[in-house]
Design an enzyme around this catalytic site. Structure first.
Site, short mmCIF file in Angstrom:
data_model
loop_
_atom_site.label_atom_id
_atom_site.label_comp_id
_atom_site.label_asym_id
_atom_site.label_seq_id
_atom_site.Cartn_x
_atom_site.Cartn_y
_atom_site.Cartn_z
N GLU A 45 4.07 8.12 1.26
CA GLU A 45 3.18 7.38 0.36
C GLU A 45 2.48 8.32 -0.61
O GLU A 45 1.25 8.39 -0.64
CB GLU A 45 2.12 6.62 1.18
CG GLU A 45 2.71 5.62 2.15
CD GLU A 45 1.71 5.15 3.21
OE1 GLU A 45 2.00 4.16 3.89
OE2 GLU A 45 0.64 5.78 3.36
N HIS A 61 -1.61 9.80 7.75
CA HIS A 61 -1.95 10.42 6.47
C HIS A 61 -2.76 11.66 6.80
O HIS A 61 -3.81 11.54 7.43
CB HIS A 61 -2.75 9.44 5.60
CG HIS A 61 -2.85 9.87 4.16
ND1 HIS A 61 -3.28 11.13 3.79
CD2 HIS A 61 -2.57 9.23 3.01
CE1 HIS A 61 -3.25 11.22 2.47
NE2 HIS A 61 -2.82 10.09 1.97
N LYS A 99 -3.27 2.80 -5.45
CA LYS A 99 -4.70 3.02 -5.72
C LYS A 99 -4.95 4.27 -6.54
O LYS A 99 -5.96 4.38 -7.22
CB LYS A 99 -5.50 3.09 -4.41
CG LYS A 99 -5.37 4.39 -3.62
CD LYS A 99 -6.45 4.44 -2.52
CE LYS A 99 -6.47 5.72 -1.72
NZ LYS A 99 -5.33 5.93 -0.83
#
Ligand SMILES: *Cc1c(COP(=O)(O)O)cnc(C)c1O
Length: 412
Positions: A280, A206, A77
């Site tokens: 990530e 995250h 993204k």
């Protein structure tokens, strides 16, 4: 042959890159390259990006040197430019996809589905069915409803339980308010997944995008180890995947995070056999790899103040100012009004305002920013524009962020 020569060859042959022109840049050659692109398209003054594959290669080198045991799954993204995804794939990255279209984009590059983590804790059923049909077999969850959907549509999918990080690390964009199981929710969620005969293979979190404090990783890794222990206590299969998410920014923030992650894994997991650590990163790879060139389409002088309009803005690439809480900065290229000195070195500057092209006063990009006297048809160049820019732009008012082209270059 040096490792970066090998990496160069790999990215030049990458899907999305191969067959495209890649210009080799000398030291500080980026400005020259942008000038040459501008003069080669005299009449068309659309904004454009330059992606520097040399930066992508050196960031991957840096990642592998600093945290060799943490495999990066690039978060699509952040910037889904196909040549960028292809280059990362050729350098060995996996991918974090959040939707069917993101999975399709990555698979179209020839990346195998086991290099994808479907890291969206709340997924539409149709997207889950798609993941099942193409063999993307690792996803995240933080609710009972998600367990039910996955049991129904993709029971072979392995799961990572997404935790709310105990600390948001002073993040620019905290994610805790939306995602992540709370400590008291862990046991019931693990039991529910187990009862649904789903395999929970590990933990993800995250700490927030643009995290500034590396201690956020330390506390989250500690919380993750507690979840591993809880699973063992519940008699579930031994967990083996730790996903430390994203949040990394190039520079000392990354360096601190890398040190903290390594030491925290040692502290909490010791030599936990068979542990696989993944991550990530989005911003880390994308931000500094892209430079944006925009054209000055209008000007107004009010006393000492200079006001300029450019052909990209808050509804386009610079949406990062709103959504990503970014600040942008620009350097002038007076290719039209000052060909002898296009970078305007040594020239007097004025407090300037820079507006985007749409008819909305919100579309204001810079205020009180010092720029030399520029003219319509000169250019402004914005460095570090790869993260959360074009990927979240719109075509509002007919200004098409979706049509901005990207030229490829390679600096050493
Ligand atoms: C957005 C996102 C990322 C990437 O975050 P960065 O801060 O850009 O590194 C990683 N994982 C998940 C689940 C995300 O939503």
């Amino acid at each position: 042959m040096g490792s970066s020569t090998k990496s160069l060859q790999a990215v030049l042959g990458a899907p999305g890159v191969k067959g495209k022109k890649v210009t080799n840049l000398s030291k500080d050659g980026l400005t020259e390259f942008i000038l040459s692109k501008i003069s080669s398209k005299q009449d068309v003054k659309d904004p454009f990006y330059v992606m520097d594959l040399g930066v992508v290669v050196s960031l991957m080198d840096k990642w592998i040197r600093t945290v060799p045991s943490v495999r990066p799954f690039y978060a699509v993204k952040c910037n889904p430019e196909p040549s960028f995804l292809g280059a990362l794939a050729a350098l060995g990255a996996g991918f974090d996809c959040a939707s069917r279209a993101e999975m399709e984009a990555v698979l179209a590059l020839g990346v195998s589905p086991d290099r994808i983590v479907y890291a969206n804790p709340c997924k539409a059923e149709s997207h889950i069915k798609y993941a099942a049909s193409v063999g993307v077999n690792l996803t995240t969850f933080d609710s009972r409803n998600e367990i039910e959907k996955i049991r129904r549509w993709h029971p072979k999918c392995a799961l990572l339980i997404r935790l709310k990080a105990p600390d948001d690390g002073g993040a620019r964009c905290p994610l805790g308010p939306k995602y992540g199981a709370l400590p008291e929710e862990i046991t019931p969620l693990l039991e529910a997944a187990n009862a649904a005969r789903l395999m929970v293979s590990g933990v993800s979190f995250h700490v927030g995008s643009g995290a500034t404090q590396s201690r956020a990783y330390h506390s989250a890794i500690g919380a993750a180890k507690n979840v591993f222990d809880t699973a063992t206590r519940l008699g579930m299969p031994r967990m083996h995947i730790l996903n430390v998410g994203g949040g990394f920014t190039v520079g000392h923030q990354y360096d601190d995070a890398a040190v903290t992650i390594k030491s925290s894994i040692k502290t909490y997991f010791g030599d936990y056999p068979g542990l696989m650590v993944i991550s990530e990163p989005g911003r880390f790879f994308a931000e500094t790899s892209f430079t944006l060139a925009t054209n000055i389409i209008g000007k107004r002088v009010r006393g000492d103040l200079r006001e300029y309009w450019i052909n990209d803005g808050i509804y386009g690439s610079m949406n990062c100012i709103l959504y990503d809480h970014a600040t942008v900065m620009a350097t002038p290229l007076a290719c039209s009004s000052n060909r002898a000195n296009p970078t305007c070195r040594g020239m007097k500057t004025y407090a300037s305002t820079v507006f985007g092209p749409t008819c909305d006063a919100l579309d204001t990009l810079l205020t009180g920013f010092q720029l030399p006297e520029l003219q319509v048809n000169d250019w402004l160049v914005f460095p570090n524009m790869g993260a959360y820019t074009a990927s979240a732009g719109s075509n509002f008012n007919g200004f098409k962020t979706s049509a901005i082209s990207t030229y490829l270059a390679f600096s050493n």
